[in-house]
Design a protein around this motif. Structure first.
Motif, PDB file in Angstrom:
ATOM      1  N   ILE A  14       0.840  -1.207   0.000  1.00  0.00           N
ATOM      2  CA  ILE A  14       0.000   0.000   0.000  1.00  0.00           C
ATOM      3  C   ILE A  14       0.871   1.252   0.000  1.00  0.00           C
ATOM      4  CG2 ILE A  14      -1.619   1.363   1.389  1.00  0.00           C
ATOM      5  CD1 ILE A  14      -2.943  -1.326   2.169  1.00  0.00           C
ATOM      6  N   PHE A  15       1.888   1.290   0.846  1.00  0.00           N
ATOM      7  CA  PHE A  15       2.783   2.458   0.879  1.00  0.00           C
ATOM      8  C   PHE A  15       3.589   2.581  -0.420  1.00  0.00           C
ATOM      9  CE2 PHE A  15       2.301   2.451   5.598  1.00  0.00           C
ATOM     10  CZ  PHE A  15       1.826   3.749   5.693  1.00  0.00           C
ATOM     11  N   SER A  16       3.990   1.436  -0.984  1.00  0.00           N
ATOM     12  CA  SER A  16       4.712   1.476  -2.262  1.00  0.00           C
ATOM     13  C   SER A  16       3.822   2.048  -3.368  1.00  0.00           C
ATOM     14  CB  SER A  16       5.185   0.074  -2.660  1.00  0.00           C
ATOM     15  OG  SER A  16       6.089  -0.422  -1.714  1.00  0.00           O
ATOM     16  N   PHE A  17       2.574   1.593  -3.396  1.00  0.00           N
ATOM     17  CA  PHE A  17       1.638   2.087  -4.396  1.00  0.00           C
ATOM     18  C   PHE A  17       1.392   3.584  -4.218  1.00  0.00           C
ATOM     19  CE2 PHE A  17      -2.728   3.090  -5.679  1.00  0.00           C
ATOM     20  CZ  PHE A  17      -2.632   2.803  -7.035  1.00  0.00           C
ATOM     21  N   LEU A  18       1.189   4.046  -2.981  1.00  0.00           N
ATOM     22  CA  LEU A  18       0.969   5.469  -2.733  1.00  0.00           C
ATOM     23  C   LEU A  18       2.195   6.307  -3.111  1.00  0.00           C
ATOM     24  CD1 LEU A  18      -0.969   5.375   0.666  1.00  0.00           C
ATOM     25  CD2 LEU A  18      -1.859   5.945  -1.594  1.00  0.00           C
ATOM     26  N   PHE A  19       3.387   5.784  -2.798  1.00  0.00           N
ATOM     27  CA  PHE A  19       4.615   6.483  -3.154  1.00  0.00           C
ATOM     28  C   PHE A  19       4.765   6.583  -4.672  1.00  0.00           C
ATOM     29  CE2 PHE A  19       9.251   6.433  -3.957  1.00  0.00           C
ATOM     30  CZ  PHE A  19       9.579   7.633  -3.334  1.00  0.00           C
ATOM     31  N   LEU A  20       4.473   5.509  -5.383  1.00  0.00           N
ATOM     32  CA  LEU A  20       4.550   5.507  -6.845  1.00  0.00           C
ATOM     33  C   LEU A  20       3.523   6.473  -7.441  1.00  0.00           C
ATOM     34  CD1 LEU A  20       5.888   4.178  -9.306  1.00  0.00           C
ATOM     35  CD2 LEU A  20       4.044   2.488  -9.258  1.00  0.00           C
ATOM     36  N   ALA A  21       2.318   6.477  -6.910  1.00  0.00           N
ATOM     37  CA  ALA A  21       1.286   7.402  -7.390  1.00  0.00           C
ATOM     38  C   ALA A  21       1.704   8.850  -7.161  1.00  0.00           C
ATOM     39  CB  ALA A  21      -0.041   7.111  -6.689  1.00  0.00           C
ATOM     40  N   LEU A  22       2.335   9.126  -6.037  1.00  0.00           N
ATOM     41  CA  LEU A  22       2.815  10.480  -5.743  1.00  0.00           C
ATOM     42  C   LEU A  22       3.913  10.899  -6.720  1.00  0.00           C
ATOM     43  CD1 LEU A  22       2.393  12.753  -3.659  1.00  0.00           C
ATOM     44  CD2 LEU A  22       4.258  11.755  -2.351  1.00  0.00           C
TER      45      LEU A  22
END
Length: 156
Positions: A14-22
């Protein structure tokens, strides 16, 4: 319900996905700020929400007998044969710049009929080939295909 190992993997994903989206968001935002739009005089005239403070590009033909030089200031008219826009430019113009030829100017609109250019990009003939390249190709086995191309260094 989930084991500690599964929970930690889910949190990591989840944090990886949010970081990538950012990261994608910031890249797209950066590109949006640097995009320079290209308009014809008719598109500028018809567009109701055009920004006067945003850098844009305007393209068309330099109208015949419209180029006026005053010291290092050049005023000319760009037309798309339907509408026209007056352009003011300070500086040296490219060698390919002339009346009746295609041109793209980059700068800001003062209003829908007046444009202050920072850069002039003169268009050249699509058959243009630098003389050096033409000579090299003529010496090689491709000389038959080169004979159809122009090798005029100033685009006339």
């Amino acid at each position: 319900m989930f084991s500690k190992k599964v929970k930690s993997r889910m949190v990591f994903l989840i944090f990886s996905f949010l970081f990538l989206a950012l990261i994608v968001f910031f890249i797209l935002r950066s590109l949006e700020e640097n995009v320079v739009y290209f308009f014809s005089p008719t598109e500028i005239y018809n567009k109701s929400d055009i920004s006067l403070n945003k850098k844009i590009r305007v393209g068309g033909l330099v109208k015949e007998k419209s180029v006026k030089h005053k010291e290092n200031i050049i005023n000319f008219t760009i037309t798309d044969l339907k509408n026209e826009i007056v352009v003011s430019y300070t500086g040296l113009v490219p060698n390919l710049f002339s009346e009746g030829k295609g041109v793209v100017v980059e700068g800001k609109l003062k209003d829908k009929k007046y444009f202050i250019a920072e850069t002039i990009l003169a268009k050249h003939d699509e058959n243009y080939m630098p003389p050096e390249v033409s000579e090299i190709l003529e010496k090689s086995k491709y000389s038959s295909s080169v004979s159809n191309l122009k090798s005029d260094p100033i685009g006339k």
